[in-house]
Design a protein around this motif. Structure first.
Motif, PDB file in Angstrom:
ATOM      1  N   GLN A 151       0.825  -1.200   0.034  1.00 54.67           N
ATOM      2  CA  GLN A 151       0.028  -0.025  -0.088  1.00 54.67           C
ATOM      3  C   GLN A 151       0.577   1.249  -0.011  1.00 54.67           C
ATOM      4  N   SER A 152       0.615   2.281  -1.018  1.00 53.75           N
ATOM      5  CA  SER A 152       1.469   3.487  -1.006  1.00 53.75           C
ATOM      6  C   SER A 152       0.556   4.502  -1.312  1.00 53.75           C
ATOM      7  N   SER A 153       1.072   5.662  -1.026  1.00 55.38           N
ATOM      8  CA  SER A 153       0.436   6.867  -1.530  1.00 55.38           C
ATOM      9  C   SER A 153       1.641   7.982  -1.966  1.00 55.38           C
ATOM     10  N   ILE A 154       1.442   8.788  -2.878  1.00 49.65           N
ATOM     11  CA  ILE A 154       2.387   9.850  -3.278  1.00 49.65           C
ATOM     12  C   ILE A 154       1.460  10.918  -3.950  1.00 49.65           C
ATOM     13  N   GLY A 155       1.265  11.901  -3.003  1.00 51.28           N
ATOM     14  CA  GLY A 155       0.731  13.205  -3.479  1.00 51.28           C
ATOM     15  C   GLY A 155       1.260  14.274  -2.605  1.00 51.28           C
ATOM     16  N   ILE A 156       1.348  15.269  -3.647  1.00 52.26           N
ATOM     17  CA  ILE A 156       1.676  16.771  -3.049  1.00 52.26           C
ATOM     18  C   ILE A 156       0.774  17.718  -3.854  1.00 52.26           C
ATOM     19  N   ALA A 157       0.453  18.639  -3.033  1.00 53.96           N
ATOM     20  CA  ALA A 157      -0.482  19.739  -3.413  1.00 53.96           C
ATOM     21  C   ALA A 157       0.419  20.739  -4.126  1.00 53.96           C
ATOM     22  N   PHE A 158       0.644  20.554  -5.292  1.00 48.93           N
ATOM     23  CA  PHE A 158       1.378  21.670  -6.194  1.00 48.93           C
ATOM     24  C   PHE A 158       0.812  22.897  -6.256  1.00 48.93           C
ATOM     25  N   GLU A 159       1.403  23.928  -6.087  1.00 47.85           N
ATOM     26  CA  GLU A 159       0.927  25.346  -6.350  1.00 47.85           C
ATOM     27  C   GLU A 159       1.283  26.109  -7.506  1.00 47.85           C
ATOM     28  N   HIS A 160       1.710  25.260  -8.545  1.00 44.22           N
ATOM     29  CA  HIS A 160       2.087  25.808  -9.650  1.00 44.22           C
ATOM     30  C   HIS A 160       0.789  26.193 -10.599  1.00 44.22           C
ATOM     31  N   GLY A 161       0.729  27.202 -11.319  1.00 45.02           N
ATOM     32  CA  GLY A 161      -0.163  27.552 -12.340  1.00 45.02           C
ATOM     33  C   GLY A 161      -0.557  26.571 -13.443  1.00 45.02           C
ATOM     34  N   PRO A 162      -1.643  26.889 -14.204  1.00 44.08           N
ATOM     35  CA  PRO A 162      -1.950  26.167 -15.329  1.00 44.08           C
ATOM     36  C   PRO A 162      -1.093  25.938 -16.416  1.00 44.08           C
ATOM     37  N   GLU A 163       0.026  26.829 -16.620  1.00 44.55           N
ATOM     38  CA  GLU A 163       0.954  26.726 -17.618  1.00 44.55           C
ATOM     39  C   GLU A 163       2.173  25.907 -17.294  1.00 44.55           C
ATOM     40  N   HIS A 164       2.224  25.425 -15.936  1.00 42.92           N
ATOM     41  CA  HIS A 164       3.291  24.504 -15.415  1.00 42.92           C
ATOM     42  C   HIS A 164       3.131  23.177 -16.241  1.00 42.92           C
ATOM     43  N   ARG A 165       4.178  22.472 -16.564  1.00 38.22           N
ATOM     44  CA  ARG A 165       4.247  21.145 -17.230  1.00 38.22           C
ATOM     45  C   ARG A 165       3.347  20.215 -16.454  1.00 38.22           C
ATOM     46  N   ILE A 166       3.311  20.094 -14.897  1.00 36.21           N
ATOM     47  CA  ILE A 166       2.372  19.120 -14.336  1.00 36.21           C
ATOM     48  C   ILE A 166       1.104  19.416 -14.651  1.00 36.21           C
ATOM     49  N   ASN A 167       0.631  20.453 -15.025  1.00 40.55           N
ATOM     50  CA  ASN A 167      -0.930  20.637 -15.313  1.00 40.55           C
ATOM     51  C   ASN A 167      -1.257  20.905 -16.779  1.00 40.55           C
ATOM     52  N   ASN A 168      -0.130  20.566 -17.607  1.00 45.19           N
ATOM     53  CA  ASN A 168      -0.210  20.903 -18.879  1.00 45.19           C
ATOM     54  C   ASN A 168      -0.381  19.437 -19.621  1.00 45.19           C
ATOM     55  N   LYS A 169      -1.463  19.321 -20.121  1.00 45.76           N
ATOM     56  CA  LYS A 169      -1.849  18.127 -21.054  1.00 45.76           C
ATOM     57  C   LYS A 169      -0.965  17.795 -22.171  1.00 45.76           C
ATOM     58  N   ALA A 170      -0.595  19.128 -22.825  1.00 43.37           N
ATOM     59  CA  ALA A 170       0.515  19.111 -23.974  1.00 43.37           C
ATOM     60  C   ALA A 170       1.684  18.539 -23.652  1.00 43.37           C
ATOM     61  N   LEU A 171       2.164  18.513 -22.231  1.00 41.80           N
ATOM     62  CA  LEU A 171       3.419  18.199 -21.856  1.00 41.80           C
ATOM     63  C   LEU A 171       3.129  16.687 -21.247  1.00 41.80           C
ATOM     64  N   ALA A 172       2.084  16.187 -21.439  1.00 44.64           N
ATOM     65  CA  ALA A 172       1.996  14.824 -20.600  1.00 44.64           C
ATOM     66  C   ALA A 172       1.812  14.999 -19.168  1.00 44.64           C
ATOM     67  N   GLY A 173       1.272  16.028 -18.687  1.00 47.10           N
ATOM     68  CA  GLY A 173       1.232  16.364 -17.166  1.00 47.10           C
ATOM     69  C   GLY A 173       0.376  15.306 -16.628  1.00 47.10           C
ATOM     70  N   GLY A 174       0.188  15.619 -15.147  1.00 46.34           N
ATOM     71  CA  GLY A 174      -0.718  14.895 -14.204  1.00 46.34           C
ATOM     72  C   GLY A 174       0.082  13.947 -13.371  1.00 46.34           C
ATOM     73  N   ALA A 175      -0.976  13.419 -12.389  1.00 46.97           N
ATOM     74  CA  ALA A 175      -0.548  12.594 -11.133  1.00 46.97           C
ATOM     75  C   ALA A 175       0.429  11.374 -11.718  1.00 46.97           C
ATOM     76  N   MET A 176      -0.261  10.584 -12.470  1.00 43.82           N
ATOM     77  CA  MET A 176       0.279   9.427 -13.146  1.00 43.82           C
ATOM     78  C   MET A 176       1.542   9.038 -13.523  1.00 43.82           C
ATOM     79  N   LEU A 177       1.991   9.883 -14.248  1.00 39.62           N
ATOM     80  CA  LEU A 177       3.215   9.989 -15.211  1.00 39.62           C
ATOM     81  C   LEU A 177       4.412  10.496 -14.325  1.00 39.62           C
ATOM     82  N   ASP A 178       3.752  11.554 -13.528  1.00 37.86           N
ATOM     83  CA  ASP A 178       4.938  12.442 -13.003  1.00 37.86           C
ATOM     84  C   ASP A 178       5.250  11.811 -11.398  1.00 37.86           C
TER      85      ASP A 178
END
Length: 331
Positions: A151-178
């Motif tokens: 059992q594991s958890s990995i969660g960070i409440a990032f404060e980056h804006g929508p332009e940051h790569r982690i929130n950018n679908k065009a840069l394959a952002g999101g929780a799973m891949l990162d």
């Protein structure tokens, strides 16, 4: 080949600086070149690390005969095309995780690596860390009996804006891949088995990236691995391996820590095993050793494990409705 491995970096971002710092620590490894889409960024990186070559075009780096191995530290969606070009140029390749957006892309890279006699490895640095190695040894010694679940958890409440790569679908952002890739890769590493079933739920943002995912993976031996990952919530960030006679726990920040605990009944043994430098040195040294002796895969991060984890992530994304588009998913 020379006993010193000469490296180039594609993508001089934050993580590339950590890699360069680790490389400077490692004997028989030397960073000689960097490539960026911006000459200014390449020059700044080269100045910081005293490199002879700075390019605004990765093709120029790949044409440099001094460069033997390449570390790819670009956003996720650029991993596959950059690695493909590097392998075709005859360079050994270390790709930042996740190695590709999907499993089919990495399977193609494996074919190219074999065709061009090149080493190919995903940079899952966590697998090499001393406390993870200790957990693996305890498992091998049956200190917690037979493993039943993880059992594991990995969660960070990032404060980056929508332009940051982690929130950018065009840069394959999101929780799973990162982030989720760490939970799946370490679970795969601990169990050493193929998966047989996956159940996943997720929440997508208005921009279409996965903000939060929870999933359960069943492996061929019947064991279950359950994980939660998020870019909008702060989680416990621990990994627990439950056995018939005890528990092994990696925390805090199980993917980048130094503490591992073994609990059997009321008896708890906790070890703190610090890194030699910044943690990246172990994967660099492993890859250099493999290349020196003619190996083309790492025993710690073999191609089959990277393919297995990417296949698991493909299925999770299918179930939660996350597709990055033909441009980034194509092979």
């Amino acid at each position: 080949m020379s006993t010193t491995l000469h490296w180039g970096i594609i993508g001089p971002g934050r993580i590339a600086h950590k890699f360069a710092d680790a490389l400077a620590y490692c004997d028989h490894n030397q960073l000689v070149a960097v490539a960026s889409r911006s000459q200014q960024n390449a020059d700044a990186f080269a100045s910081r690390w005293q490199l002879a070559h700075a390019y605004d075009d990765e093709a120029a780096l790949l044409a440099n005969p001094q460069v033997q191995a390449v570390y790819i530290a670009t956003p996720h969606n650029y991993h596959y095309p950059a690695a493909m070009r590097a392998l075709k140029a005859g360079k050994h390749v270390l790709i930042e995780k996740p190695a590709c957006v999907n499993a089919a892309q990495f399977a193609r890279l494996c074919e190219l690596a074999e065709q061009h006699d090149c080493m190919l490895m995903e940079a899952v640095w966590s697998r090499f860390l001393p406390y993870v190695a200790q957990a693996k040894q305890w498992l091998a010694d049956k200190r917690i009996g037979e493993v039943q679940s993880i059992q594991s958890s990995i969660g960070i409440a990032f404060e980056h804006g929508p332009e940051h790569r982690i929130n950018n679908k065009a840069l394959a952002g999101g929780a799973m891949l990162d982030l989720g890739v760490y939970a799946l890769s370490l679970s795969q590493f601990m169990l050493g088995q193929s998966h047989t079933a996956i159940q996943a739920l997720g929440k997508l943002s208005a921009d279409g990236v996965d903000e939060s995912v929870m999933a359960t993976v069943q492996y061929s031996g019947g064991q279950l691995a359950q994980f939660a990952t998020s870019i909008v919530s702060q989680q416990q960030n621990a990994l627990h391996v439950y056995g018939s006679e005890g528990t092994i726990t990696l925390e805090p920040r199980f993917w980048s820590g130094s503490q591992v605990s073994l609990q059997r009944g009321d008896d708890i043994q906790t070890l703190t095993l610090p890194w030699a430098h910044n943690g990246f040195e172990y994967q660099i040294e492993d890859m250099a050793r493999c290349i020196l002796v003619g190996k083309r895969q790492s025993d710690v991060v073999p191609h089959r494990d990277t393919l297995a984890v990417l296949t698991q992530m493909d299925e999770v994304r299918r179930q939660i409705g996350l597709y990055y588009g033909d441009e980034f998913e194509k092979v």
